[in-house]
Design an enzyme around this catalytic site. Structure first.
Site, mmCIF file in Angstrom:
data_model
loop_
_atom_site.group_PDB
_atom_site.id
_atom_site.type_symbol
_atom_site.label_atom_id
_atom_site.label_comp_id
_atom_site.label_asym_id
_atom_site.label_seq_id
_atom_site.Cartn_x
_atom_site.Cartn_y
_atom_site.Cartn_z
ATOM 1 N N GLY A 111 -5.508 0.623 0.636
ATOM 2 C CA GLY A 111 -6.816 1.324 0.748
ATOM 3 C C GLY A 111 -7.839 0.944 -0.068
ATOM 4 O O GLY A 111 -7.633 -0.059 -0.894
ATOM 5 N N GLU B 198 -5.952 -6.426 2.530
ATOM 6 C CA GLU B 198 -4.990 -6.112 1.553
ATOM 7 C C GLU B 198 -3.552 -6.251 2.173
ATOM 8 O O GLU B 198 -2.591 -7.163 1.382
ATOM 9 C CB GLU B 198 -4.722 -4.836 0.936
ATOM 10 N N GLU C 108 -9.874 -2.483 5.493
ATOM 11 C CA GLU C 108 -8.908 -2.571 3.980
ATOM 12 C C GLU C 108 -7.288 -3.299 4.343
ATOM 13 O O GLU C 108 -6.733 -3.900 3.785
ATOM 14 C CB GLU C 108 -8.529 -1.163 3.320
ATOM 15 N N PRO D 287 -9.609 16.234 -8.289
ATOM 16 C CA PRO D 287 -10.618 15.469 -9.187
ATOM 17 C C PRO D 287 -9.571 14.746 -9.992
ATOM 18 O O PRO D 287 -10.339 13.446 -10.533
ATOM 19 C CB PRO D 287 -11.390 16.603 -10.009
ATOM 20 N N GLU E 174 1.373 -8.100 -4.319
ATOM 21 C CA GLU E 174 2.609 -8.090 -3.406
ATOM 22 C C GLU E 174 2.562 -6.982 -2.374
ATOM 23 O O GLU E 174 1.761 -6.098 -2.391
ATOM 24 C CB GLU E 174 3.883 -7.716 -4.604
#
Lengths: 149, 149
Positions: B41, B61, B57, B78, B107
């Site tokens: 992400g 990734e 993403e 938060p 990885e």
């Protein structure tokens, strides 16, 4: 690492008035630009959860304590807010009692979901089309903007 | 009106490898702080939809083209990101083929959903508990942080 720049985050609410015939939902007339009828909602504060922002905005704009029922979906079209790219998490909520417009809301009205004003601010007509589908099927808003989603 | 300050917006993905026994999901080892195993992400760019950010993403990734299936939920505690308040929209997605770590991922590993590493970065253990509930029931993540939600 420098802090990244992302879209802003807001919440909007489809508030069902469960003590009225037909379970009408609430629309507000916006006091600030963009003007027009819209769902209650607003920007999320740093340090606040989305759910807390939704409950806070309902209190501020229509003077009701709401119970959140479901996340209808996330709306993130870059063109959906003329003030700049804003992602909105939209919650379906229930409330009872007498709504009263305040804060950014100049007026509030109850509308049956199939009898809405012809023009709404932002992408709220799309959100309410998704809400009618949710009412009929229980399904959340569809994913958009990518192949096969 | 001055531009409001809100939490940042990110997306994370639970990517199901549909061509492998047990439909394992992908975890990446983060190259940048906070270190550890996590879902793929990243932050959403201004001008990009959440769904587009999720597909981008995954490509960056784990080098896979994913198909988004559902919005699992929005995570907005938060404290969930030590770098600052970040709201994440989490998508369940499907992919096939050979994942290859790149960009922020050092990885990548395939994990069965009930055999995850004991510690994950951010709130990804919570997200994956919600994912296992989603697998069992079809229900999205629960709302959190407000009474009665």
């Amino acid at each position: 690492m420098s802090r990244p720049v992302t879209p802003l985050v807001a919440v909007d609410l489809v508030i069902e008035m469960v003590d009225r015939p037909g379970r009408p939902i609430l629309l507000i007339e916006r006091r600030n630009p963009p003007h027009g009828w819209a769902l209650p909602g607003g920007f999320v504060d740093v340090g606040e959860r989305l759910e807390q922002a939704a409950v806070r905005e309902a209190g501020e704009e229509v003077s009701l304590v709401v119970r959140l029922k479901a996340l209808l979906g996330c709306y993130s079209d870059p063109a959906r807010d003329p003030r700049g790219h804003t992602v909105s998490a939209v919650y379906v909520a229930e409330a009872r009692g007498e709504p009263r417009a305040a804060d950014d809301a100049a007026e509030v009205q109850c509308c049956l979901p199939h009898r809405l004003p012809p023009v709404l601010a932002f992408d709220h007509a799309l959100i309410l089309a998704d809400y009618r589908h949710f009412l009929a099927t229980g399904e959340p808003a569809p994913l958009r903007g990518v192949p096969g989603a």
